[in-house]
Scaffold this motif. Structure first.
Motif, PDB file in Angstrom:
ATOM      1  N   MET A  89     -15.238  -2.032   0.836  1.00  0.00           N
ATOM      2  CA  MET A  89     -14.669  -2.689  -0.345  1.00  0.00           C
ATOM      3  C   MET A  89     -13.431  -3.488   0.056  1.00  0.00           C
ATOM      4  N   THR A  90     -13.280  -4.677  -0.505  1.00  0.00           N
ATOM      5  CA  THR A  90     -12.145  -5.537  -0.180  1.00  0.00           C
ATOM      6  C   THR A  90     -10.864  -4.995  -0.791  1.00  0.00           C
ATOM      7  N   ARG A  91      -9.853  -4.783   0.054  1.00  0.00           N
ATOM      8  CA  ARG A  91      -8.560  -4.296  -0.415  1.00  0.00           C
ATOM      9  C   ARG A  91      -7.662  -5.489  -0.716  1.00  0.00           C
ATOM     10  N   ILE A  92      -7.128  -5.534  -1.937  1.00  0.00           N
ATOM     11  CA  ILE A  92      -6.286  -6.652  -2.353  1.00  0.00           C
ATOM     12  C   ILE A  92      -4.917  -6.119  -2.768  1.00  0.00           C
ATOM     13  N   LEU A  93      -3.890  -6.550  -2.058  1.00  0.00           N
ATOM     14  CA  LEU A  93      -2.520  -6.171  -2.387  1.00  0.00           C
ATOM     15  C   LEU A  93      -2.012  -7.083  -3.495  1.00  0.00           C
ATOM     16  N   ILE A  94      -1.341  -6.508  -4.487  1.00  0.00           N
ATOM     17  CA  ILE A  94      -0.749  -7.279  -5.575  1.00  0.00           C
ATOM     18  C   ILE A  94       0.749  -7.016  -5.570  1.00  0.00           C
ATOM     19  N   VAL A  95       1.528  -8.054  -5.360  1.00  0.00           N
ATOM     20  CA  VAL A  95       2.987  -7.930  -5.358  1.00  0.00           C
ATOM     21  C   VAL A  95       3.500  -8.319  -6.734  1.00  0.00           C
ATOM     22  N   GLY A  96       4.088  -7.360  -7.439  1.00  0.00           N
ATOM     23  CA  GLY A  96       4.602  -7.602  -8.793  1.00  0.00           C
ATOM     24  C   GLY A  96       3.870  -6.754  -9.811  1.00  0.00           C
ATOM     25  N   GLY A  97       4.624  -5.947 -10.556  1.00  0.00           N
ATOM     26  CA  GLY A  97       4.010  -5.034 -11.512  1.00  0.00           C
ATOM     27  C   GLY A  97       4.231  -5.415 -12.956  1.00  0.00           C
ATOM     28  N   GLY A  98       4.500  -6.704 -13.221  1.00  0.00           N
ATOM     29  CA  GLY A  98       4.638  -7.160 -14.598  1.00  0.00           C
ATOM     30  C   GLY A  98       3.281  -7.422 -15.220  1.00  0.00           C
ATOM     31  N   VAL A  99       3.264  -8.267 -16.246  1.00  0.00           N
ATOM     32  CA  VAL A  99       2.025  -8.560 -16.950  1.00  0.00           C
ATOM     33  C   VAL A  99       0.986  -9.159 -16.005  1.00  0.00           C
ATOM     34  N   ALA A 100       1.373 -10.164 -15.219  1.00  0.00           N
ATOM     35  CA  ALA A 100       0.420 -10.822 -14.327  1.00  0.00           C
ATOM     36  C   ALA A 100      -0.167  -9.840 -13.324  1.00  0.00           C
ATOM     37  N   GLY A 101       0.687  -9.029 -12.703  1.00  0.00           N
ATOM     38  CA  GLY A 101       0.210  -8.088 -11.700  1.00  0.00           C
ATOM     39  C   GLY A 101      -0.692  -7.024 -12.277  1.00  0.00           C
ATOM     40  N   ALA A 102      -0.303  -6.477 -13.423  1.00  0.00           N
ATOM     41  CA  ALA A 102      -1.093  -5.405 -14.029  1.00  0.00           C
ATOM     42  C   ALA A 102      -2.459  -5.903 -14.471  1.00  0.00           C
ATOM     43  N   VAL A 103      -2.502  -7.048 -15.155  1.00  0.00           N
ATOM     44  CA  VAL A 103      -3.792  -7.556 -15.629  1.00  0.00           C
ATOM     45  C   VAL A 103      -4.663  -7.987 -14.454  1.00  0.00           C
ATOM     46  N   THR A 104      -4.066  -8.564 -13.424  1.00  0.00           N
ATOM     47  CA  THR A 104      -4.839  -8.923 -12.227  1.00  0.00           C
ATOM     48  C   THR A 104      -5.447  -7.678 -11.594  1.00  0.00           C
ATOM     49  N   ALA A 105      -4.685  -6.600 -11.520  1.00  0.00           N
ATOM     50  CA  ALA A 105      -5.208  -5.356 -10.959  1.00  0.00           C
ATOM     51  C   ALA A 105      -6.403  -4.847 -11.767  1.00  0.00           C
ATOM     52  N   LEU A 106      -6.280  -4.868 -13.094  1.00  0.00           N
ATOM     53  CA  LEU A 106      -7.372  -4.407 -13.945  1.00  0.00           C
ATOM     54  C   LEU A 106      -8.611  -5.273 -13.776  1.00  0.00           C
ATOM     55  N   ALA A 107      -8.399  -6.595 -13.697  1.00  0.00           N
ATOM     56  CA  ALA A 107      -9.520  -7.520 -13.561  1.00  0.00           C
ATOM     57  C   ALA A 107     -10.204  -7.359 -12.208  1.00  0.00           C
ATOM     58  N   LEU A 108      -9.423  -7.231 -11.139  1.00  0.00           N
ATOM     59  CA  LEU A 108     -10.007  -7.088  -9.811  1.00  0.00           C
ATOM     60  C   LEU A 108     -10.797  -5.790  -9.689  1.00  0.00           C
ATOM     61  N   ALA A 109     -10.270  -4.725 -10.266  1.00  0.00           N
ATOM     62  CA  ALA A 109     -11.003  -3.456 -10.235  1.00  0.00           C
ATOM     63  C   ALA A 109     -12.325  -3.578 -10.989  1.00  0.00           C
ATOM     64  N   LYS A 110     -12.312  -4.245 -12.126  1.00  0.00           N
ATOM     65  CA  LYS A 110     -13.544  -4.435 -12.890  1.00  0.00           C
ATOM     66  C   LYS A 110     -14.547  -5.269 -12.109  1.00  0.00           C
ATOM     67  N   ALA A 111     -14.050  -6.216 -11.305  1.00  0.00           N
ATOM     68  CA  ALA A 111     -14.924  -7.079 -10.514  1.00  0.00           C
ATOM     69  C   ALA A 111     -15.436  -6.396  -9.245  1.00  0.00           C
ATOM     70  N   GLY A 112     -15.004  -5.158  -9.000  1.00  0.00           N
ATOM     71  CA  GLY A 112     -15.523  -4.407  -7.866  1.00  0.00           C
ATOM     72  C   GLY A 112     -14.640  -4.394  -6.643  1.00  0.00           C
ATOM     73  N   TYR A 113     -13.399  -4.842  -6.776  1.00  0.00           N
ATOM     74  CA  TYR A 113     -12.478  -4.860  -5.645  1.00  0.00           C
ATOM     75  C   TYR A 113     -11.589  -3.618  -5.657  1.00  0.00           C
ATOM     76  N   ASP A 114     -10.798  -3.488  -4.613  1.00  0.00           N
ATOM     77  CA  ASP A 114      -9.915  -2.334  -4.432  1.00  0.00           C
ATOM     78  C   ASP A 114      -8.462  -2.809  -4.463  1.00  0.00           C
ATOM     79  N   PRO A 115      -7.901  -3.010  -5.676  1.00  0.00           N
ATOM     80  CA  PRO A 115      -6.523  -3.515  -5.764  1.00  0.00           C
ATOM     81  C   PRO A 115      -5.497  -2.406  -5.585  1.00  0.00           C
ATOM     82  N   GLU A 116      -4.326  -2.813  -5.122  1.00  0.00           N
ATOM     83  CA  GLU A 116      -3.202  -1.886  -4.966  1.00  0.00           C
ATOM     84  C   GLU A 116      -1.944  -2.642  -5.353  1.00  0.00           C
ATOM     85  N   LEU A 117      -1.142  -2.068  -6.229  1.00  0.00           N
ATOM     86  CA  LEU A 117      -0.027  -2.793  -6.834  1.00  0.00           C
ATOM     87  C   LEU A 117       1.302  -2.315  -6.251  1.00  0.00           C
ATOM     88  N   PHE A 118       2.188  -3.271  -5.937  1.00  0.00           N
ATOM     89  CA  PHE A 118       3.495  -2.982  -5.358  1.00  0.00           C
ATOM     90  C   PHE A 118       4.573  -3.623  -6.230  1.00  0.00           C
TER      91      PHE A 118
END
Length: 401
Positions: free
Chosen positions: A1-30
């Motif tokens: 599974m593709t691991r995707i780092l997300i820098v920033g835990g505001g609205v953009a980071g949180a929604v991106t994490a949720l969307a990437l997980a739904k799309a089948g990716y492995d996001p991690e938020l910092f």
């Protein structure tokens, strides 16, 4: 599974994490901050276009569970004249309308949803450097730790460190000439009705407020200031001085501004910045989202909603296109024209907020027709902002350019 780092835990980071997980990716938020975001900032509007993106990633309850409906805003002049009432978008098929929410509460709810879906969230991780290679990207943090992923999303806001590192010539976000002051006040005796949303083009500054059903007034003011507020300004200017400043600014205006400010609890003071039109939003393995890529003046009322749209669109592009570079390129081409247009609208609206005497007279003559156009759906209609919808099941096609 593709691991995707997300820098920033505001609205953009949180929604991106949720969307990437739904799309089948492995996001991690910092997230850079250690503390909970629950008490940060004043309030914001999540418009129906943003709520559409939350529906797409199954997270709309994060907003529907807080705040209150904001289907329209009544506009006034500082002399008390009511100009018009303008709808803030229509409604979604289930009747959902635009909502006003406390900024910190929205952040906290979105992060709770990220954690509920078992997406890792790391706090106290302030980015210092990136090392991008053909095989992946490594993020180095101020606490001495690092993380390596296949891709990285810079969702770290208007003063984005990721943007500075990949686009150093666009490291600085221009100051708009406006500062934001906001807070929360009890509504008793202020003559404001529960659920009311009011904006006032005052003689010297702009005032906005929303009255929650429970009775508190959520408010903000925009003041013109040649230089941005510095950390030293904040350290040496207490709330009493800011309130005194606002009392003077609104002294000749009719309406609730002075009473609301006087009754307010602790204030939030910040500067208004914008990131208007970056030539590119990505490298081979790093991409920007939300305010890091395009920050409109708060006058657009679209910061959170556009960030939500970005998160969903980016995940869809990665899901549907064969390579990260193709996905990033298509994401940019899909989102950039809309972001540019929203940013331009925010800049136009900001110019009306704090003006001199001559400009004020011109502004006050123009505003009735302009707002009537917004309200009637005519030439000046802003329906194009709110009518954007995210369809998760729609397949993204590669950009042909």
């Amino acid at each position: 599974m593709t691991r995707i780092l997300i820098v920033g835990g505001g609205v953009a980071g949180a929604v991106t994490a949720l969307a990437l997980a739904k799309a089948g990716y492995d996001p991690e938020l910092f997230e850079a901050y250690e503390t909970s975001p629950e008490h940060r900032g004043s309030y914001l509007t999540v418009a129906v276009n943003g709520l559409s993106a939350l529906y797409a990633v199954d997270a709309v309850d994060a907003v529907n569970g807080v705040g209150f409906a904001a289907p329209s805003i009544a506009f006034y002049l500082g002399n008390g004249r009511r100009l018009n009432e303008v709808k803030v978008g229509g409604s979604l098929p289930d009747g959902t309308v635009t909502r006003s929410v406390r900024r910190g509460e929205l952040h906290a709810r979105l992060l709770d949803e990220v954690r509920r879906r078992s997406i890792p969230v790391h706090t106290g991780k302030r980015l210092k450097a990136l090392d991008e290679k053909a095989t992946g990207v490594t993020a180095y943090f101020a606490d001495g730790t690092s993380a390596t992923g296949d891709l990285l999303v810079g969702a770290d806001g208007v003063h984005s460190t990721v943007r500075r590192l990949i686009l150093p010539e666009f490291a600085t976000a221009p100051y708009t000439g406006l500062i934001n002051i906001g807070g929360f006040s009890p509504a008793a005796g202020l003559g404001l009705a529960p659920g009311e949303h009011r904006m006032v083009f005052g003689r010297r500054a702009f005032f906005g407020c929303a009255v929650e059903p429970g009775g508190d007034v959520w408010w903000f003011a925009n003041l013109g200031r040649k230089e941005a507020v510095t950390r030293e300004d904040l350290e040496h200017t207490d709330d009493a001085r800011w309130k005194a400043r606002l009392a003077g600014v609104f002294a000749r205006d009719r309406g609730p501004a002075r009473a609301v400010v006087a009754a307010s609890g602790p204030l939030t003071v910040s500067n208004s910045y914008e990131v208007a039109d970056l030539p590119v939003w990505h490298t081979s393995r790093v991409v920007l989202a939300g305010d890091a890529a395009h920050a409109a003046s708060p006058a657009a009322g679209q910061g959170a909603s556009m960030a939500m749209e970005d998160g969903a669109a980016l995940a869809q592009c990665l899901r549907d296109l064969p390579t990260p570079e193709a996905a990033f390129r298509t994401y940019q081409e899909l989102r950039r024209p809309r972001a540019r247009r929203v940013t331009a609208q925010g800049a136009r609206a900001s110019k009306f907020k704090a003006v001199g005497p001559l400009q004020r007279r011109i502004r006050d003559r123009k505003l009735p027709a302009l707002l009537a156009g917004h309200a009637s759906g005519g030439e000046h209609s802003l329906a194009w902002i709110y009518e954007h919808r995210v369809s998760w099941d729609t397949r993204v096609e590669a950009h042909s350019g």
